[in-house]
Write a protein that holds these residues in place. Sequence first.
Motif, PDB file in Angstrom:
ATOM      1  N   VAL A 129     -12.948  23.930  66.274  1.00  0.00           N
ATOM      2  CA  VAL A 129     -12.416  24.882  67.247  1.00  0.00           C
ATOM      3  C   VAL A 129     -11.712  24.149  68.383  1.00  0.00           C
ATOM      4  CG1 VAL A 129     -13.032  26.659  68.934  1.00  0.00           C
ATOM      5  CG2 VAL A 129     -14.129  26.628  66.678  1.00  0.00           C
ATOM      6  N   SER A 130     -12.307  23.046  68.846  1.00  0.00           N
ATOM      7  CA  SER A 130     -11.703  22.301  69.950  1.00  0.00           C
ATOM      8  C   SER A 130     -10.366  21.692  69.559  1.00  0.00           C
ATOM      9  CB  SER A 130     -12.661  21.206  70.425  1.00  0.00           C
ATOM     10  OG  SER A 130     -12.924  20.277  69.387  1.00  0.00           O
ATOM     11  N   ILE A 131     -10.265  21.196  68.315  1.00  0.00           N
ATOM     12  CA  ILE A 131      -9.008  20.629  67.852  1.00  0.00           C
ATOM     13  C   ILE A 131      -7.932  21.713  67.749  1.00  0.00           C
ATOM     14  CG2 ILE A 131      -7.843  19.630  65.843  1.00  0.00           C
ATOM     15  CD1 ILE A 131     -10.302  17.941  65.382  1.00  0.00           C
ATOM     16  N   THR A 132      -8.312  22.845  67.168  1.00  0.00           N
ATOM     17  CA  THR A 132      -7.355  23.944  67.012  1.00  0.00           C
ATOM     18  C   THR A 132      -6.906  24.475  68.366  1.00  0.00           C
ATOM     19  OG1 THR A 132      -8.442  24.549  64.935  1.00  0.00           O
ATOM     20  CG2 THR A 132      -6.972  26.172  65.928  1.00  0.00           C
ATOM     21  N   ALA A 133      -7.854  24.651  69.276  1.00  0.00           N
ATOM     22  CA  ALA A 133      -7.507  25.158  70.599  1.00  0.00           C
ATOM     23  C   ALA A 133      -6.709  24.137  71.394  1.00  0.00           C
ATOM     24  CB  ALA A 133      -8.779  25.549  71.360  1.00  0.00           C
ATOM     25  N   GLY A 134      -6.997  22.849  71.193  1.00  0.00           N
ATOM     26  CA  GLY A 134      -6.280  21.817  71.919  1.00  0.00           C
ATOM     27  C   GLY A 134      -4.802  21.780  71.600  1.00  0.00           C
ATOM     28  N   ALA A 135      -4.440  22.262  70.422  1.00  0.00           N
ATOM     29  CA  ALA A 135      -3.032  22.282  70.037  1.00  0.00           C
ATOM     30  C   ALA A 135      -2.264  23.412  70.705  1.00  0.00           C
ATOM     31  CB  ALA A 135      -2.910  22.411  68.518  1.00  0.00           C
ATOM     32  N   LEU A 136      -2.957  24.297  71.421  1.00  0.00           N
ATOM     33  CA  LEU A 136      -2.305  25.434  72.067  1.00  0.00           C
ATOM     34  C   LEU A 136      -2.033  25.196  73.546  1.00  0.00           C
ATOM     35  CD1 LEU A 136      -4.414  28.327  70.467  1.00  0.00           C
ATOM     36  CD2 LEU A 136      -2.170  27.501  69.747  1.00  0.00           C
ATOM     37  N   THR A 137      -2.445  24.029  74.061  1.00  0.00           N
ATOM     38  CA  THR A 137      -2.273  23.762  75.477  1.00  0.00           C
ATOM     39  C   THR A 137      -0.813  23.520  75.834  1.00  0.00           C
ATOM     40  OG1 THR A 137      -2.996  22.328  77.286  1.00  0.00           O
ATOM     41  CG2 THR A 137      -2.634  21.290  75.152  1.00  0.00           C
ATOM     42  N   GLU A 138      -0.464  23.837  77.058  1.00  0.00           N
ATOM     43  CA  GLU A 138       0.903  23.613  77.532  1.00  0.00           C
ATOM     44  C   GLU A 138       1.094  22.208  78.093  1.00  0.00           C
ATOM     45  OE1 GLU A 138       1.850  26.646  80.307  1.00  0.00           O
ATOM     46  OE2 GLU A 138       2.166  28.192  78.787  1.00  0.00           O
ATOM     47  N   THR A 139      -0.002  21.486  78.305  1.00  0.00           N
ATOM     48  CA  THR A 139       0.108  20.129  78.835  1.00  0.00           C
ATOM     49  C   THR A 139       0.594  19.172  77.751  1.00  0.00           C
ATOM     50  OG1 THR A 139      -2.211  19.677  78.283  1.00  0.00           O
ATOM     51  CG2 THR A 139      -1.746  20.553  80.476  1.00  0.00           C
ATOM     52  N   ALA A 140       1.075  18.009  78.189  1.00  0.00           N
ATOM     53  CA  ALA A 140       1.592  17.004  77.253  1.00  0.00           C
ATOM     54  C   ALA A 140       0.489  16.119  76.687  1.00  0.00           C
ATOM     55  CB  ALA A 140       2.644  16.142  77.951  1.00  0.00           C
ATOM     56  N   TYR A 141      -0.743  16.479  76.947  1.00  0.00           N
ATOM     57  CA  TYR A 141      -1.890  15.746  76.429  1.00  0.00           C
ATOM     58  C   TYR A 141      -2.961  16.755  76.018  1.00  0.00           C
ATOM     59  CZ  TYR A 141      -3.278  16.674  81.244  1.00  0.00           C
ATOM     60  OH  TYR A 141      -3.532  17.298  82.442  1.00  0.00           O
ATOM     61  N   VAL A 142      -3.847  16.331  75.159  1.00  0.00           N
ATOM     62  CA  VAL A 142      -4.876  17.224  74.650  1.00  0.00           C
ATOM     63  C   VAL A 142      -5.921  17.479  75.717  1.00  0.00           C
ATOM     64  CG1 VAL A 142      -6.654  17.554  72.886  1.00  0.00           C
ATOM     65  CG2 VAL A 142      -4.523  16.371  72.318  1.00  0.00           C
ATOM     66  N   VAL A 143      -6.246  18.745  75.932  1.00  0.00           N
ATOM     67  CA  VAL A 143      -7.276  19.119  76.890  1.00  0.00           C
ATOM     68  C   VAL A 143      -7.996  20.358  76.373  1.00  0.00           C
ATOM     69  CG1 VAL A 143      -5.656  20.522  78.223  1.00  0.00           C
ATOM     70  CG2 VAL A 143      -7.754  19.686  79.312  1.00  0.00           C
ATOM     71  N   PHE A 144      -9.304  20.392  76.611  1.00  0.00           N
ATOM     72  CA  PHE A 144     -10.089  21.555  76.210  1.00  0.00           C
ATOM     73  C   PHE A 144     -11.007  21.955  77.364  1.00  0.00           C
ATOM     74  CE2 PHE A 144     -13.696  23.740  74.346  1.00  0.00           C
ATOM     75  CZ  PHE A 144     -13.071  24.647  73.513  1.00  0.00           C
ATOM     76  N   PRO A 145     -10.976  23.239  77.724  1.00  0.00           N
ATOM     77  CA  PRO A 145     -10.174  24.327  77.148  1.00  0.00           C
ATOM     78  C   PRO A 145      -8.689  24.154  77.465  1.00  0.00           C
ATOM     79  CG  PRO A 145     -11.343  25.075  79.093  1.00  0.00           C
ATOM     80  CD  PRO A 145     -11.858  23.703  78.813  1.00  0.00           C
ATOM     81  N   PRO A 146      -7.816  24.718  76.636  1.00  0.00           N
ATOM     82  CA  PRO A 146      -6.370  24.515  76.822  1.00  0.00           C
ATOM     83  C   PRO A 146      -5.879  25.142  78.117  1.00  0.00           C
ATOM     84  CG  PRO A 146      -6.798  26.212  75.178  1.00  0.00           C
ATOM     85  CD  PRO A 146      -8.127  25.593  75.490  1.00  0.00           C
ATOM     86  N   GLN A 147      -4.916  24.484  78.734  1.00  0.00           N
ATOM     87  CA  GLN A 147      -4.294  24.992  79.959  1.00  0.00           C
ATOM     88  C   GLN A 147      -3.043  25.775  79.565  1.00  0.00           C
ATOM     89  OE1 GLN A 147      -3.679  21.767  82.714  1.00  0.00           O
ATOM     90  NE2 GLN A 147      -5.816  21.113  82.652  1.00  0.00           N
ATOM     91  N   GLY A 148      -3.213  27.080  79.454  1.00  0.00           N
ATOM     92  CA  GLY A 148      -2.128  27.912  78.984  1.00  0.00           C
ATOM     93  C   GLY A 148      -2.131  27.992  77.469  1.00  0.00           C
ATOM     94  N   LEU A 149      -1.301  28.868  76.938  1.00  0.00           N
ATOM     95  CA  LEU A 149      -1.211  29.038  75.493  1.00  0.00           C
ATOM     96  C   LEU A 149       0.253  28.922  75.066  1.00  0.00           C
ATOM     97  CD1 LEU A 149      -3.657  32.048  74.950  1.00  0.00           C
ATOM     98  CD2 LEU A 149      -4.102  29.629  74.563  1.00  0.00           C
ATOM     99  N   THR A 150       0.502  28.072  74.100  1.00  0.00           N
ATOM    100  CA  THR A 150       1.859  27.877  73.595  1.00  0.00           C
ATOM    101  C   THR A 150       1.798  27.385  72.156  1.00  0.00           C
ATOM    102  OG1 THR A 150       3.940  26.711  73.935  1.00  0.00           O
ATOM    103  CG2 THR A 150       1.933  25.512  74.458  1.00  0.00           C
ATOM    104  N   LEU A 151       2.863  27.656  71.429  1.00  0.00           N
ATOM    105  CA  LEU A 151       2.983  27.185  70.051  1.00  0.00           C
ATOM    106  C   LEU A 151       4.023  26.071  69.919  1.00  0.00           C
ATOM    107  CD1 LEU A 151       2.940  30.617  68.130  1.00  0.00           C
ATOM    108  CD2 LEU A 151       1.046  29.004  68.414  1.00  0.00           C
TER     109      LEU A 151
END
Length: 262
Positions: free
Chosen positions: A24-46
């Motif tokens: 779940v953390s890996i999948t959610a980390g791919a939705l962050t708007e930042t240029a680095y992986v963060v959990f929970p994601p900061q914003g949602l983007t594809l």
Amino acid sequence: MTGSRILLGLYVTLICVFILAPIVSITAGALTETAYVVFPPQGLTLKWYEAALGQRQAIDALKFSLILAATAATISTAVAFLIANASRRSNAPIYRVLRALAITPAMLPAVFLGLALLVTYSQLHLRGMPALLAGHVVLAMPFAISMVAVGLNGLNPSLEAAARSLGAPPRQVLLRITLPLIGWSLLSGWGFAFMVSFGALEVSLFLSSSTTVTLPVYIYSALEWMPMDPTLTAISSGVILLTLVVLVVSARVARLDRFLKR
């Protein structure tokens, strides 16, 4: 009794959370708007999924992994059927030995197996795609033969005997009786072999070359240079999704009740 059930349910829930949390953390980390992986994601983007689709090397590695896994799964399932069917029809020691050898790779550490295959294939001057395919077939064989053996062991031999008594040749018995009745085990065995081959990292690391790079090897290599890149998490989540789809389909085809009846 109610308290025991609550504790059991809590225990199972904790295990599921422990197993699924990294996914779940890996999948959610791919939705962050930042240029680095963060959990929970900061914003949602594809946008990171779009960036992953634009990575030529990743797409080439994905295509190669799909072709390799499909080929290895097909060969593994075919050979597994031959071994399991022969051992079912005959008590000759050679067939029991072949079956034991086919299952042995599942009992060995993947790193040890990869190193052993590298040493062996180097002595045989086997390199590139043939070496990688052979290694994946060896790795996937135990899972294919286990599933196929379940289907063959549950097959009623009187059906094949009845077909032969009516004059059906062995080929016709195989194509019209045996294979249709165990089709579910063949398909599920192929699915599990595909998953094992598609996600194999250790064996692929030892046997890959510059022209035969699988997707797990590509991800592993890219982590050295950009470990916090959300594009890699997007690629990884795509791999997880594909594996999950194959797993669900294979489990649905196999059905657990068929194993419980054995």
